[in-house]
Design a protein around this motif. Structure first.
Motif, PDB file in Angstrom:
ATOM      1  N   ASP A 184      -1.939  -2.778  -3.881  1.00 34.69           N
ATOM      2  CA  ASP A 184      -1.383  -3.797  -4.774  1.00 34.69           C
ATOM      3  C   ASP A 184      -1.340  -5.165  -4.106  1.00 34.69           C
ATOM      4  OD1 ASP A 184      -0.942  -1.734  -6.551  1.00 34.69           O
ATOM      5  OD2 ASP A 184       1.176  -1.481  -5.982  1.00 34.69           O
ATOM      6  N   ILE A 185      -1.701  -6.188  -4.861  1.00 36.60           N
ATOM      7  CA  ILE A 185      -1.513  -7.582  -4.453  1.00 36.60           C
ATOM      8  C   ILE A 185      -0.370  -8.147  -5.278  1.00 36.60           C
ATOM      9  CG2 ILE A 185      -2.511  -9.904  -4.424  1.00 36.60           C
ATOM     10  CD1 ILE A 185      -3.740  -8.188  -2.319  1.00 36.60           C
ATOM     11  N   ILE A 186       0.708  -8.551  -4.609  1.00 32.80           N
ATOM     12  CA  ILE A 186       1.824  -9.188  -5.303  1.00 32.80           C
ATOM     13  C   ILE A 186       1.574 -10.688  -5.429  1.00 32.80           C
ATOM     14  CG2 ILE A 186       4.265  -9.768  -5.176  1.00 32.80           C
ATOM     15  CD1 ILE A 186       3.033  -6.470  -3.824  1.00 32.80           C
ATOM     16  N   SER A 187       1.041 -11.291  -4.363  1.00 31.88           N
ATOM     17  CA  SER A 187       0.697 -12.718  -4.444  1.00 31.88           C
ATOM     18  C   SER A 187      -0.313 -13.088  -3.377  1.00 31.88           C
ATOM     19  CB  SER A 187       1.938 -13.605  -4.313  1.00 31.88           C
ATOM     20  OG  SER A 187       2.464 -13.553  -3.001  1.00 31.88           O
ATOM     21  N   ILE A 203       0.855  -1.174   0.000  1.00 36.72           N
ATOM     22  CA  ILE A 203       0.000   0.000   0.000  1.00 36.72           C
ATOM     23  C   ILE A 203       0.898   1.232   0.000  1.00 36.72           C
ATOM     24  CG2 ILE A 203      -1.764   1.291   1.247  1.00 36.72           C
ATOM     25  CD1 ILE A 203      -2.752  -1.302   2.443  1.00 36.72           C
ATOM     26  N   HIS A 204       0.746   2.078  -1.023  1.00 36.54           N
ATOM     27  CA  HIS A 204       1.633   3.231  -1.139  1.00 36.54           C
ATOM     28  C   HIS A 204       0.953   4.321  -1.965  1.00 36.54           C
ATOM     29  CE1 HIS A 204       2.841   2.040  -5.356  1.00 36.54           C
ATOM     30  NE2 HIS A 204       2.363   0.906  -4.896  1.00 36.54           N
ATOM     31  N   ASN A 211      -2.457  -2.747  15.192  1.00 41.32           N
ATOM     32  CA  ASN A 211      -1.984  -1.686  14.316  1.00 41.32           C
ATOM     33  C   ASN A 211      -0.882  -2.228  13.417  1.00 41.32           C
ATOM     34  OD1 ASN A 211      -0.261  -1.592  16.864  1.00 41.32           O
ATOM     35  ND2 ASN A 211       0.899  -0.235  15.519  1.00 41.32           N
ATOM     36  N   ALA A 212      -0.795  -1.696  12.204  1.00 42.37           N
ATOM     37  CA  ALA A 212       0.176  -2.195  11.216  1.00 42.37           C
ATOM     38  C   ALA A 212       0.586  -1.043  10.313  1.00 42.37           C
ATOM     39  CB  ALA A 212      -0.431  -3.329  10.400  1.00 42.37           C
ATOM     40  N   MET A 213       1.761  -0.490  10.545  1.00 43.40           N
ATOM     41  CA  MET A 213       2.235   0.644   9.754  1.00 43.40           C
ATOM     42  C   MET A 213       2.781   0.124   8.422  1.00 43.40           C
ATOM     43  SD  MET A 213       1.341   2.719  12.027  1.00 43.40           S
ATOM     44  CE  MET A 213       1.891   4.262  11.328  1.00 43.40           C
ATOM     45  N   VAL A 214       1.897   0.010   7.446  1.00 38.20           N
ATOM     46  CA  VAL A 214       2.229  -0.685   6.198  1.00 38.20           C
ATOM     47  C   VAL A 214       2.410   0.246   5.003  1.00 38.20           C
ATOM     48  CG1 VAL A 214       1.090  -2.814   6.918  1.00 38.20           C
ATOM     49  CG2 VAL A 214      -0.236  -1.072   5.710  1.00 38.20           C
ATOM     50  N   ARG A 215       2.153   1.521   5.146  1.00 39.38           N
ATOM     51  CA  ARG A 215       2.205   2.421   3.988  1.00 39.38           C
ATOM     52  C   ARG A 215       3.627   2.855   3.649  1.00 39.38           C
ATOM     53  NH1 ARG A 215       0.647   7.106   3.743  1.00 39.38           N
ATOM     54  NH2 ARG A 215       0.062   7.109   1.530  1.00 39.38           N
ATOM     55  N   GLY A 270      -6.177   6.841   1.930  1.00 36.77           N
ATOM     56  CA  GLY A 270      -7.293   5.934   2.228  1.00 36.77           C
ATOM     57  C   GLY A 270      -7.700   5.131   0.996  1.00 36.77           C
ATOM     58  N   ASP A 271      -8.648   4.227   1.167  1.00 32.58           N
ATOM     59  CA  ASP A 271      -9.285   3.943   2.452  1.00 32.58           C
ATOM     60  C   ASP A 271      -8.789   2.615   3.034  1.00 32.58           C
ATOM     61  OD1 ASP A 271     -10.858   6.210   2.592  1.00 32.58           O
ATOM     62  OD2 ASP A 271     -12.447   5.335   1.429  1.00 32.58           O
ATOM     63  N   GLY A 272      -8.346   1.697   2.153  1.00 31.68           N
ATOM     64  CA  GLY A 272      -7.832   0.429   2.623  1.00 31.68           C
ATOM     65  C   GLY A 272      -8.206  -0.723   1.710  1.00 31.68           C
TER      66      GLY A 272
END
Length: 354
Positions: A270-273, A122-123, A206-210, A132-134
């Protein structure tokens, strides 16, 4: 919990004894004693993992080079909305406003025990709290249905695991976003956007994924009616616990999918796999008898107790302050009443004597 041996990302391969004792001479008795110890310990770990084996199910998996995805009815995966395939990922949404997209499996999954490993990204250009949004990973009865719940329909039937990147409820400052949470729907339960899904969530983290430079992963396991969600987002190749809930009842024959949505704020989702593994678990006769009844409607055992625990755990600082304040005022009131009663009793006692 670590990832399982069938994954391309992690491995549980164990070194042989010859590696452990390379270059050393060991007495035969000591060698066999050590070998017996290793065998016993491995059996213990095997019991903890339910003596589990896993097999990659390619028909339910999505990975590079994404050949045939969405191009025809014969492919295993179908695109929807603004989703598109590139050489590097399946992009569910671009970093643009008011977009939603999805990729759905065409084949219903009839596995009893399984785990899904999701490699995602997610970027976008938006700064913190301006994105957003997810996105969401699904195992549901319905498929290819547009809607407001991270790009899928509301009142869904099955499991949704959400990566929520924008807080709608501003009052709850104790929750840090992005936040991963899970929900089980039975077809009549609505997702509460205004409260970020709190009334129906099973748990989360919580997951800081951006905008991370390293890979990010989500791990969903369903085994023996137990749902486990873990994340690997720190670039250390280590899974971190997110939620672990027993008594989750999911029917077989549902569909896997991934969806995402943007509104006034946006991101690339994005889905890589997506890699699905069949888990082969040895069950006792008692366990087999307990699981004989076919599950037809998704549900969670003791959901009311789970919600009660979340309410108690999620009390805001203001609520805790007023609870303590009212308790102290109550104690003061009781003390004053006690002193008044004692004063009257002591006065009447004094008059009797004098």
């Amino acid at each position: 919990m670590a990832a399982t041996s069938g994954s391309d990302h992690y491995s549980h391969s164990k070194p042989p004894l010859s590696f452990l004792f390379a270059g050393k001479k060991m007495p035969l008795k000591l060698f066999w004693a050590f070998a017996l110890l290793i065998f016993t310990v491995s059996r213990c770990f095997g019991d903890d993992d339910h003596e589990m084996e896993e097999f990659l199910k390619r028909e339910f998996s999505l990975s590079k080079p994404y050949q045939g995805v969405g191009s025809s009815g014969s492919s295993h995966w179908e695109l929807m909305g603004d989703a598109m395939v590139t050489t590097e990922q399946v992009r569910l949404t671009p970093d643009m406003q008011s977009r939603q997209g999805a990729v759905w499996s065409r084949i219903p999954c009839h596995l009893k025990d399984w785990e899904m490993q999701v490699h995602f990204k997610i970027h976008g250009q938006g700064k913190k709290n301006l994105n957003g949004d997810g996105m969401a990973i699904w195992y549901t009865k319905e498929r290819v249905q547009k809607g407001p719940v991270f790009g899928n329909m509301d009142n869904f039937t099955g499991l949704g695991v959400f990566v929520d990147t924008y807080p709608n409820e501003e009052k709850h400052i104790e929750r840090i976003f992005p936040f991963v949470l899970a929900m089980v729907g039975n077809g009549s339960i609505s997702y509460d956007h205004e409260r970020d899904g709190r009334p129906t969530e099973l748990g989360g983290c919580n997951a800081m994924v951006r905008n991370l430079k390293h890979d990010t992963f989500l791990f969903i396991r369903y085994i023996r009616r137990r749902l486990t969600v873990m994340i690997d987002i720190d670039g250390q190749h280590e899974w971190r616990d997110c939620l672990d809930i027993p008594g989750v009842r999911l029917p077989q024959g549902y569909y896997f999918g991934a969806t995402a949505i943007t509104g006034d704020l946006s991101d690339n989702h994005d889905i890589i796999s997506l890699k699905l593994y069949q888990l082969t678990v040895l069950r006792s006769k008692k366990e087999e008898e307990e699981e004989e009844d076919e599950i037809t409607i998704p549900s969670v055992d003791n959901m009311e107790l789970l919600r009660l625990g979340q309410v108690e755990e999620g009390m805001s600082a203001i609520a805790i302050f007023f609870t303590v304040l009212l308790s102290m005022l109550g104690c003061v009131f009781l003390i004053v009443i006690g002193l008044v009663v004692y004063s009257h009793w002591n006065e009447s006692r004094r008059k009797r004597f004098y």
